[in-house]
Scaffold this active site. Structure first.
Site, PDB file in Angstrom:
ATOM      1  N   TYR A  11     -18.897 -27.421  57.707  1.00  0.00           N
ATOM      2  CA  TYR A  11     -18.277 -26.174  57.270  1.00  0.00           C
ATOM      3  C   TYR A  11     -19.137 -25.531  56.203  1.00  0.00           C
ATOM      4  CZ  TYR A  11     -16.397 -29.826  54.203  1.00  0.00           C
ATOM      5  OH  TYR A  11     -16.283 -30.919  53.387  1.00  0.00           O
ATOM      6  N   TYR A  19     -21.497 -28.215  54.054  1.00  0.00           N
ATOM      7  CA  TYR A  19     -21.100 -29.618  53.902  1.00  0.00           C
ATOM      8  C   TYR A  19     -20.672 -30.195  55.234  1.00  0.00           C
ATOM      9  CZ  TYR A  19     -21.048 -29.565  48.763  1.00  0.00           C
ATOM     10  OH  TYR A  19     -21.408 -29.520  47.443  1.00  0.00           O
ATOM     11  N   ARG A  41     -27.721 -34.655  49.158  1.00  0.00           N
ATOM     12  CA  ARG A  41     -26.909 -35.817  48.773  1.00  0.00           C
ATOM     13  C   ARG A  41     -26.129 -36.304  49.981  1.00  0.00           C
ATOM     14  NH1 ARG A  41     -23.931 -38.247  44.729  1.00  0.00           N
ATOM     15  NH2 ARG A  41     -21.676 -38.237  44.954  1.00  0.00           N
ATOM     16  N   GLU A  64     -15.355 -39.410  42.258  1.00  0.00           N
ATOM     17  CA  GLU A  64     -16.643 -40.009  42.600  1.00  0.00           C
ATOM     18  C   GLU A  64     -17.219 -40.845  41.466  1.00  0.00           C
ATOM     19  OE1 GLU A  64     -19.283 -36.892  44.179  1.00  0.00           O
ATOM     20  OE2 GLU A  64     -18.117 -37.190  46.018  1.00  0.00           O
TER      21      GLU A  64
END
Ligand SMILES: C=Cc1ccc(O)c(OC)c1
Length: 161
Positions: A11, A19, A41, A64
């Site tokens: 998306y 991402y 990443r 995270e």
């Protein structure tokens, strides 16, 4: 819920960031960042809270190792998502530190989050449009198993990979 688990979604946020997420099972995701401040990443086996808010609308939330907190709402039937991302100050100032295969750099993430500043956080609130939506089944380690590269999204879209 059973049709959401196993989905591979790519998306593009309205701010241009692209991402990819794989809903691996009821509490784990893998993801890759194709573009944006932390493009490159990628992460496997992030533990998440996954809930179905209403029929066909899903919320995926996690915190995270970097200290970044993420809350995503998925509306796959509308090809839309919405993200609220809470970045610690240090990720905003040194995004390149987080651009890696995080699973191999957990110690560096824990070091950086102690060494640099957390506050004030930057909150990014954006809608996105889903451009790729594939059902891959649950717990497939081959869906996200390599670093993002330029042209990868097209290779996924055309089922080359
Ligand atoms: C910071 C991670 C992050 C932020 C927004 C996202 O849509 C995402 O999806 C896997 C991950």
């Amino acid at each position: 819920m059973q049709d959401f688990i196993g989905m591979q979604l790519i998306y593009t946020y309205d701010n241009g960031w692209e991402y990819e997420i794989y809903i691996k099972n009821a509490n784990k995701i893998d993801y890759r960042i194709h573009s944006g401040i932390v493009g490159g990443r990628w992460v496997k086996n992030q533990t998440v809270n996954l809930i179905e808010l209403a029929p066909g609308i899903f919320k995926v939330v996690w915190t995270e190792p970097t200290g970044t907190d993420v809350s995503l709402d998925f509306m796959p039937n509308e090809n839309k998502t919405h993200g609220e991302i809470f970045f610690p100050k240090w990720v905003d100032e040194h995004p390149e530190i987080t651009v890696c295969y995080q699973n191999d750099y957990l110690e560096q993430m824990h070091e950086a989050r102690e060494k640099y500043s957390t506050y004030p956080k930057t909150v990014v609130s954006e809608f996105s449009t889903i451009t790729v939506k594939r059902q891959r089944g649950s717990n497939d380690e081959s869906v996200i198993n390599q670093a993002p590269y330029s042209g990868m999204v097209e290779d996924i879209r055309t089922k080359k990979i």
